[in-house]
Design an enzyme around this catalytic site. Sequence first.
Site: not given
Length: 502
Positions: A158, A275
């Site tokens: 991220e 995820e």
Amino acid sequence: MISVPAGPTGRFSDAWRHCVGTGRAELALRRDHQDSLRLLRRDIGFRHIRGHGLFSDGMGVHRPYEHEGVRRVHHSFTYIDQVLDAYLDAGVRPFLELGFMPAGLASGEQTVFWWRGNVTPPRSLREWAELVRATLVHLVDRYGPDEVRTWPIEVWNEPNLRDFWQDADEDAYHRLYEVTAHTVKDVDAGLQVGGPAISPGADEWLDRFAEFTERRAVPVDFVSKHAYTSGPAQHVPFGVHQTLAPARDLLDQFATPRERLKGTALAGLPVHITEFNSSYRPDNPIHDTAFQAAYLAPVLAHGGDLADSFSYWTFSDTFEEAGVPTALFHGGFGLLTHRQIRKPAYHLYAFMARTGTELLARGDDHLVTRHADGRIAVLAWAPVDPTGRTPGPDRHALNLSLPATGREVFVRRSSVDEERGNAYTAWRHMGSPRSPRLAQLDVLHEAAEPARSHRRLPVHEGRAVLALTLARHEITLVELTPVTDETPPWWDERRILGRPAP
């Protein structure tokens, strides 16, 4: 009545079990984590596992030192070997995430999580490349090139978020990715490398990632991103609550990479959602509920049409992003330290593991598959209200006409809802004990088992009618097998209680 076709409409993808998340890598040094991973493999069959912190200081890989006035670096793989050995011994392969930054290589002091993963760029890209090279050379030497080529290698986590990459500096991430990808391929051209592992709401990063890697001829073997549907955290002591978007939004997020990358050099590459979940927060009690399972059921049923994998974050309740867990129920879909007490979402995955490979039908509330031996598996779920404005309907009816052979079929049903197969509800009835006694843990373990029932259904003209009534937030698996009746001719159920023959 929904009439299910006798012939398959396609092959049902098992992208839902390609990978699962685990938190930080060194959790696998714990015996309870290893035991749970074996249970996970046995019940569900996950093939890969992905976690954070492979290069964080807790793993002890990057070890700078000074000798004769010269700074040097020793690379130690003791913990990496133990972690990866634990994965492989359990029958699960790693999905390697390269990060976070070792303190001795970091350009700053910004960290994330209780365990302080450093999220700043390397002070030296050359030294970072040496770290990556040394690690992969070691892994190839230890496990063999053919094995390591099956382990996807993802660059960072991220980077579009300031919490995970200093200043969310996109150019700095591109530089990191470029150096890392070339280093991976220098070690072995067959190794898989990809990214950019972005969080929801940053899809424009995919466009620029594609443009950058094409312009610079940077290797990319897969594209990765994350998907969540939770809103801002509403904090309470040792926990949070969040609003949710409809589960359909997760499927829309799964579809984004392929849609945006059409016409680019990355079009057609595998897409890994590394995820996904309703909430990314380990301290949100939504993970413990029957609602969670019913909410995610349509995602598991349809997600394989949109991505090559989508990895549940996380399987383990030992999940320390917000600190050491303070409650019995926390974060994942199975408890590590409390006798393997499983949650409704765990049962959803275990039910999915018993579906077949031939897809017969799918809808908003059901999935029908067939095994190679002819067994039919029906996964059904009660629709939920993701807005939280209502608890959802008390009952949900589903009537299916299913293809069948023989005169009768044996019906095995396994169900989980607000009361059945739900240790969280039992724990709440107990008064939410912070540290349950051993006898209470035995009760919770028992309460976590799905409710099971058995019966027969008649077959008329090659079809059996299955009428289901689902309770609020129920998920149910119904398996139908042709009956071969071997009852001897003298058997008489009426005489079991000693009654004389008529």
